[in-house]
Design a protein around this motif. Structure first.
Motif, short mmCIF file in Angstrom:
data_model
loop_
_atom_site.label_atom_id
_atom_site.label_comp_id
_atom_site.label_asym_id
_atom_site.label_seq_id
_atom_site.Cartn_x
_atom_site.Cartn_y
_atom_site.Cartn_z
N ALA A 193 23.65 0.32 58.86
CA ALA A 193 22.47 0.93 59.47
C ALA A 193 21.84 1.94 58.52
CB ALA A 193 22.84 1.60 60.79
N ALA A 194 22.68 2.75 57.86
CA ALA A 194 22.16 3.73 56.90
C ALA A 194 21.52 3.04 55.70
CB ALA A 194 23.29 4.65 56.45
N VAL A 195 22.17 2.00 55.21
CA VAL A 195 21.62 1.27 54.06
C VAL A 195 20.26 0.68 54.40
CG1 VAL A 195 21.95 -0.74 52.55
CG2 VAL A 195 23.88 0.78 53.05
N ALA A 196 20.12 0.13 55.61
CA ALA A 196 18.86 -0.49 56.01
C ALA A 196 17.72 0.52 56.08
CB ALA A 196 19.03 -1.17 57.37
N LEU A 197 18.03 1.79 56.28
CA LEU A 197 17.00 2.82 56.42
C LEU A 197 16.72 3.57 55.13
CD1 LEU A 197 18.11 4.31 59.86
CD2 LEU A 197 16.12 2.85 59.42
N LEU A 198 17.41 3.26 54.05
CA LEU A 198 17.20 4.00 52.80
C LEU A 198 15.75 3.86 52.34
CD1 LEU A 198 20.44 3.08 50.80
CD2 LEU A 198 19.89 5.27 51.86
N PRO A 199 15.18 4.94 51.83
CA PRO A 199 13.78 4.88 51.38
C PRO A 199 13.63 4.01 50.15
CG PRO A 199 14.74 7.03 50.88
CD PRO A 199 15.73 6.30 51.73
N PRO A 200 12.40 3.53 49.87
CA PRO A 200 12.19 2.58 48.78
C PRO A 200 12.48 3.15 47.40
CG PRO A 200 10.10 3.29 49.73
CD PRO A 200 11.17 3.79 50.64
N GLN A 201 12.49 4.47 47.25
CA GLN A 201 12.75 5.06 45.93
C GLN A 201 14.21 4.94 45.50
OE1 GLN A 201 11.21 6.54 48.53
NE2 GLN A 201 9.72 8.10 47.89
N VAL A 202 15.11 4.65 46.46
CA VAL A 202 16.53 4.58 46.14
C VAL A 202 16.80 3.40 45.19
CG1 VAL A 202 18.84 4.15 47.09
CG2 VAL A 202 17.28 5.72 48.24
N THR A 203 17.52 3.68 44.10
CA THR A 203 17.82 2.64 43.12
C THR A 203 19.27 2.16 43.18
OG1 THR A 203 18.15 4.41 41.49
CG2 THR A 203 16.01 3.31 41.50
N SER A 204 20.16 2.97 43.76
CA SER A 204 21.55 2.55 43.92
C SER A 204 22.22 3.42 44.98
CB SER A 204 22.33 2.65 42.60
OG SER A 204 22.31 3.97 42.09
N TRP A 205 23.29 2.89 45.57
CA TRP A 205 24.01 3.66 46.58
C TRP A 205 25.50 3.38 46.51
CZ3 TRP A 205 26.76 1.01 50.39
CH2 TRP A 205 26.44 -0.35 50.55
N SER A 206 26.25 4.37 46.92
CA SER A 206 27.70 4.21 47.05
C SER A 206 28.10 4.62 48.46
CB SER A 206 28.44 5.04 46.01
OG SER A 206 28.17 6.42 46.18
N ALA A 207 29.36 4.39 48.79
CA ALA A 207 29.84 4.73 50.13
C ALA A 207 31.23 5.33 50.05
CB ALA A 207 29.86 3.50 51.03
N THR A 208 31.47 6.24 50.98
CA THR A 208 32.76 6.93 51.11
C THR A 208 33.26 6.75 52.54
OG1 THR A 208 32.03 8.63 49.54
CG2 THR A 208 33.91 9.17 50.94
N GLY A 209 34.50 6.36 52.67
CA GLY A 209 35.13 6.30 53.99
C GLY A 209 36.26 7.30 54.05
N ILE A 210 36.18 8.25 54.98
CA ILE A 210 37.19 9.29 55.08
C ILE A 210 38.42 8.78 55.82
CG2 ILE A 210 37.67 11.63 55.92
CD1 ILE A 210 35.54 11.50 53.70
N GLY A 211 39.60 9.11 55.28
CA GLY A 211 40.85 8.78 55.96
C GLY A 211 41.03 7.29 56.17
N ARG A 212 41.35 6.91 57.40
CA ARG A 212 41.67 5.51 57.69
C ARG A 212 40.45 4.61 57.60
NH1 ARG A 212 44.19 5.52 63.51
NH2 ARG A 212 45.27 7.28 62.53
N THR A 213 39.25 5.18 57.49
CA THR A 213 38.06 4.36 57.31
C THR A 213 37.84 3.95 55.85
OG1 THR A 213 36.47 6.18 56.90
CG2 THR A 213 37.01 5.69 59.19
N HIS A 214 38.71 4.42 54.99
CA HIS A 214 38.57 4.22 53.54
C HIS A 214 38.40 2.75 53.16
CE1 HIS A 214 39.60 4.72 49.25
NE2 HIS A 214 40.50 3.76 49.42
N LEU A 215 39.33 1.91 53.57
CA LEU A 215 39.30 0.51 53.15
C LEU A 215 38.19 -0.31 53.82
CD1 LEU A 215 43.09 -0.32 52.72
CD2 LEU A 215 41.34 -0.21 50.92
N PRO A 216 37.96 -0.17 55.14
CA PRO A 216 36.84 -0.92 55.72
C PRO A 216 35.49 -0.59 55.08
CG PRO A 216 38.27 -0.10 57.45
CD PRO A 216 38.74 0.53 56.18
#
Length: 283
Positions: A193-216
């Motif tokens: 959902a966050a990726v779909a809303l990123l503004p058009p100026q964004v050229t790259s993105w990464s993601a962080t999952g805290i704790g047990r959300t790390h691998l998913p």
């Protein structure tokens, strides 16, 4: 949105953070010597960017100007990693002191795009502070990484870029942080959902999952064309019943999974190209 399909993966290591006590987790790197050793091993394992929080001699989070600069210079002298300093510090650090982080002349800095509940605390990032930090990063030629903890932060990023223009170097890289109590949940649906809303100026993105959300979150980011942030700031458990012993373990596993998915780790040279960050001279 001007983002080409990623064929390699930027792996960021966040080795320390400001929340975990050294007394509780002795293997957490807190001294400059430990951070340099961590940087070298994590670069060899596949990381190309290091996100730093600094601790004092008592292992407490600090924004001491001398320690910040010494750590940046030490890691820059020992590795080719992109050196990124946290401007968040601890949730208890005053806003005016957080602005002084740029005095240490890192390659990059974090810029969190809004206030968020952070466990039992509040991580303050009011709009005027965001704008001032952004303007200073441009003036000092420090490339910001925009940290997004909630969907409202995505909207704030759009407003910041629309009103203030592009950052130094012209690239817009964001890190979507999930799983913090008070922020976005660490689920594939929330990340996408966050990726779909990123503004058009964004050229790259990464993601962080805290704790047990790390691998998913890691798997979802790779599948959706994003990049990765791992490290003991975010996750202290490698597997059920097995604590992380060194940040290198998390970087090596991320690199292995990325390689299996035919998106092997970027070199530091490739990462500098992605973010348009030139290597600063070693002092």
């Amino acid at each position: 949105m001007n983002r080409s399909a990623a064929t390699t993966t930027l792996i960021t290591v966040a080795p320390t953070g400001a929340e975990t006590s050294k007394a509780d987790v002795p293997q957490l790197p807190t001294s400059i010597e430990e951070l340099v050793e961590t940087a070298v091993r994590c670069e060899q394992a596949g990381a190309s960017l290091i996100h730093l929080h600094i601790r004092d001699s008592d292992h407490r989070p600090t924004l001491d100007a001398g320690l910040l600069r010494a750590c940046v210079e030490a890691i820059r002298g020992a590795s080719d990693l992109i050196v990124q300093l946290s401007t968040g510090g601890s949730v208890h650090d005053p806003l005016e002191q957080r602005l002084t982080v740029l005095d240490a002349e890192p390659d990059s800095c974090s810029l969190t795009c809004g206030t968020t509940n952070f466990g039992d605390d509040v991580f303050l990032n009011p709009w005027p502070f965001m704008v001032e930090l952004y303007r200073q990063s441009i003036a000092r030629e420090v490339v910001p990484e925009f940290e997004l903890f909630d969907l409202g932060h995505v909207h704030a990023l759009r407003r910041l870029l629309d009103e203030e223009g592009l950052p130094h170097g012209g690239r817009v890289h964001v890190d979507i942080v999930t799983g913090v109590p008070g922020g976005m949940p660490g689920t594939p649906a929330a990340l996408l959902a966050a990726v779909a809303l990123l503004p058009p100026q964004v050229t790259s993105w990464s993601a962080t999952g805290i704790g047990r959300t790390h691998l998913p979150i890691l798997a979802t980011a790779l599948g959706a064309g994003g990049h990765l942030r791992v490290g003991m700031e975010d996750n202290l458990v490698f597997a059920r019943g097995r604590p992380v012993q060194h940040n290198e373990e998390l970087v090596a596993r991320a690199a292995e999974i990325a390689t299996v998915m035919q998106r092997p780790p970027m070199s530091t040279t490739e990462a500098r190209g992605l973010l348009n960050i030139s290597r600063r001279p070693v002092s």
